[in-house]
Design an enzyme around this catalytic site. Structure first.
Site, short mmCIF file in Angstrom:
data_model
loop_
_atom_site.label_atom_id
_atom_site.label_comp_id
_atom_site.label_asym_id
_atom_site.label_seq_id
_atom_site.Cartn_x
_atom_site.Cartn_y
_atom_site.Cartn_z
N LYS A 41 161.35 14.35 1.31
CA LYS A 41 160.66 13.00 1.27
C LYS A 41 161.77 12.07 1.81
O LYS A 41 160.92 10.90 1.86
CB LYS A 41 159.98 12.66 -0.34
CG LYS A 41 159.21 13.49 -0.95
CD LYS A 41 158.99 13.33 -2.32
CE LYS A 41 158.51 14.39 -3.20
NZ LYS A 41 158.38 14.28 -4.54
N GLY A 42 163.07 12.08 1.35
CA GLY A 42 164.02 10.87 1.48
C GLY A 42 163.89 10.27 2.89
O GLY A 42 163.89 9.15 3.07
N GLU A 95 166.80 12.40 9.62
CA GLU A 95 167.36 12.63 8.21
C GLU A 95 167.59 11.21 7.72
O GLU A 95 168.25 10.57 8.27
CB GLU A 95 168.35 13.71 8.23
CG GLU A 95 167.82 15.23 7.89
CD GLU A 95 167.43 15.44 6.37
OE1 GLU A 95 166.95 14.60 5.63
OE2 GLU A 95 167.50 16.78 6.23
N ASP A 96 167.53 11.14 6.18
CA ASP A 96 168.25 10.00 5.60
C ASP A 96 169.79 10.32 5.39
O ASP A 96 170.55 9.49 5.41
CB ASP A 96 167.15 9.81 4.32
CG ASP A 96 167.22 10.99 3.59
OD1 ASP A 96 167.37 12.09 4.02
OD2 ASP A 96 167.07 11.04 2.20
N ASP A 99 174.58 15.90 3.93
CA ASP A 99 175.61 16.06 3.17
C ASP A 99 176.52 17.39 3.54
O ASP A 99 177.21 17.26 4.32
CB ASP A 99 175.09 16.06 1.64
CG ASP A 99 175.87 16.11 0.47
OD1 ASP A 99 177.26 16.27 0.89
OD2 ASP A 99 175.56 16.13 -0.64
N LYS A 127 177.45 12.19 5.70
CA LYS A 127 178.57 12.32 4.44
C LYS A 127 179.63 13.54 5.49
O LYS A 127 179.48 14.55 4.96
CB LYS A 127 178.08 12.86 3.25
CG LYS A 127 177.99 11.61 2.23
CD LYS A 127 177.76 12.48 0.86
CE LYS A 127 177.20 11.35 -0.27
NZ LYS A 127 176.99 11.85 -1.31
N PHE A 148 177.80 8.99 -4.83
CA PHE A 148 176.43 9.20 -4.94
C PHE A 148 175.75 7.78 -4.47
O PHE A 148 175.95 6.71 -4.78
CB PHE A 148 176.07 9.59 -6.45
CG PHE A 148 174.67 9.98 -6.45
CD1 PHE A 148 174.07 11.21 -6.55
CD2 PHE A 148 173.65 8.96 -6.83
CE1 PHE A 148 173.03 11.68 -6.44
CE2 PHE A 148 172.32 9.19 -6.88
CZ PHE A 148 171.79 10.74 -6.79
N VAL A 149 174.73 7.96 -3.73
CA VAL A 149 173.90 7.00 -3.00
C VAL A 149 172.51 7.06 -3.53
O VAL A 149 171.96 8.15 -3.56
CB VAL A 149 174.10 6.85 -1.29
CG1 VAL A 149 175.49 6.28 -1.13
CG2 VAL A 149 173.87 8.16 -0.95
N ASP A 155 166.93 9.20 -3.75
CA ASP A 155 166.18 9.07 -5.08
C ASP A 155 167.23 9.33 -6.20
O ASP A 155 168.28 10.37 -5.83
CB ASP A 155 165.02 9.92 -5.10
CG ASP A 155 165.34 11.27 -5.10
OD1 ASP A 155 166.24 11.77 -4.27
OD2 ASP A 155 165.08 12.10 -6.08
N ARG A 161 163.36 5.37 -4.44
CA ARG A 161 163.55 5.46 -3.05
C ARG A 161 163.08 3.98 -2.46
O ARG A 161 163.18 4.09 -1.34
CB ARG A 161 162.32 6.28 -2.82
CG ARG A 161 162.82 7.70 -3.28
CD ARG A 161 161.72 8.88 -2.54
NE ARG A 161 161.74 9.86 -3.27
CZ ARG A 161 162.60 11.12 -2.68
NH1 ARG A 161 163.55 11.16 -2.02
NH2 ARG A 161 162.51 12.24 -3.65
C1 PRP Z 1 168.45 15.40 1.00
C2 PRP Z 1 168.32 15.14 2.50
C3 PRP Z 1 168.83 16.26 3.09
C4 PRP Z 1 169.34 17.28 2.40
C5 PRP Z 1 170.95 17.03 2.78
O1 PRP Z 1 167.30 15.91 0.72
O2 PRP Z 1 167.16 14.55 2.75
O3 PRP Z 1 167.51 17.00 3.51
O4 PRP Z 1 169.53 16.54 1.02
O5 PRP Z 1 171.81 18.02 2.02
P1 PRP Z 1 172.65 18.97 2.41
O6 PRP Z 1 173.22 18.39 3.86
O7 PRP Z 1 173.78 19.34 1.58
O8 PRP Z 1 171.81 20.27 2.72
P2 PRP Z 1 166.83 16.23 -0.68
O9 PRP Z 1 167.07 17.59 -0.96
O10 PRP Z 1 167.65 15.33 -1.74
O11 PRP Z 1 165.24 15.99 -0.87
P3 PRP Z 1 164.23 14.57 -0.95
O12 PRP Z 1 164.63 14.38 0.52
O13 PRP Z 1 163.06 15.03 -1.16
O14 PRP Z 1 164.88 13.60 -1.85
#
Ligand code: PRP
Length: 194
Positions: A41-42, A95-96, A99, A127, A148-149, A155, A161
Site C-alpha cells: 500500500k505504501g 515504489e515508496d 530497502d 536505502k 526507520f522512516v 507506515d 501513512r
Molecule cells: C515496503 C515497500 C517495498 C518493500 C521494500 O512495503 O513498499 O515494497 O517494503 O522492502 P525490501 O526492499 O526490503 O524488500 P511493505 O512490506 O512495508 O508494505 P506496505 O507498502 O503495505 O507498507
C-alpha cells in the site's frame, strides 16, 4: 517535535523532488504511454503525486503482495495481480521505498517474464546501503539513510501513512506509544494508539 522524531524530508523537499522526477519521466517516455505499476500500500501517496507531474497519457495498475521476508530470500506471494497484461508495454514500477531490494527483485523477475517493451523502476526513497541483490534503479527521489522512516505512504503498524512529510524515528513503536509527538499534524486521542 521531539529530537528523537525528526523530519527527514519536508513537504516542500518532497514536492520538489516529485516534480523533478515527473519532468524526467515525461522527457524519457515522450511519445509513449507508460504503465505505472504501484505496489500496495505504501506506494500510493507517491504515485498519486507523481502521476500529476507526468504529462503523458499514462495508465496505472496495482499489485498487492505478501512478503515472506529476508529469511525467505524475498520470495513474495501475489495477493492481487495487475488488471491488464503488460506484454509489449512500457512498464515503470513505482515504489515508496527500496530497502533490501528483495521484494522488488522478485517482482521485476515476475514482470520481466511477461515480456514488457521496457521495465524500469522509480522509487521515492532508496536505502541503497541495505541493498542485497544488485538492482538498476532508473529514477530515485532520495538516497535514504539507514533509519526507520514513516509518513508519505510509509507506515508504523498501518498508521501514519497520511503524514505529508517523512519522519526518521529511533524506534518504530515510539509514535504508537507517544502520538503526542505529532501534535499539530494529526488529531489523536490521548494515550497510546490502539
Ligand atoms: C515496503 C515497500 C517495498 C518493500 C521494500 O512495503 O513498499 O515494497 O517494503 O522492502 P525490501 O526492499 O526490503 O524488500 P511493505 O512490506 O512495508 O508494505 P506496505 O507498502 O503495505 O507498507
Amino acid at each position: 517535535m521531539a529530537a528523537d522524531a525528526t523530519i527527514l524530508y519536508s513537504e516542500d523537499e518532497i514536492r520538489r523532488r516529485v516534480r523533478d522526477l515527473g519532468a524526467a519521466i515525461t522527457d524519457a517516455y515522450a511519445g509513449r504511454s507508460p504503465v505505472l505499476v504501484s505496489v500496495l500500500k505504501g506506494g500510493i501517496v507517491f504515485l498519486a503525486d507523481l502521476i500529476r507531474e507526468i504529462r503523458l497519457p499514462l495508465r496505472v495498475d496495482f499489485m498487492s503482495i505478501s512478503s515472506y521476508g529476508e529469511d525467505a530470500g524475498g520470495v513474495v506471494r501475489i495477493l492481487k495481480d495487475l488488471d491488464a497484461d503488460v506484454g509489449g508495454e512500457d512498464v515503470l514500477v513505482v515504489e515508496d521505498i527500496i530497502d533490501t531490494g528483495l521484494t522488488l527483485s522478485y517482482l521485476l523477475g515476475t514482470l520481466r517474464a511477461r515480456r514488457p517493451a521496457s521495465l524500469e523502476v522509480c522509487t521515492l526513497l532508496d536505502k541503497s546501503a541495505r541493498r542485497i541483490p544488485p538492482l538498476d534503479v532508473r529514477y530515485r527521489g532520495f538516497d535514504c539513510p539507514d533509519v526507520f522512516v514513516v509518513g508519505y505512504g510509509l507506515d508504523v503498524d498501518e498508521r501514519f501513512r497520511n503524514l505529508p512529510f517523512i519522519l526518521a524515528l529511533d524506534r518504530p513503536a515510539q509514535l504508537l506509544e507517544d502520538p503526542g509527538l505529532l501534535d499539530g499534524f494529526l488529531q489523536v486521542p490521548p494515550g497510546p494508539v490502539a
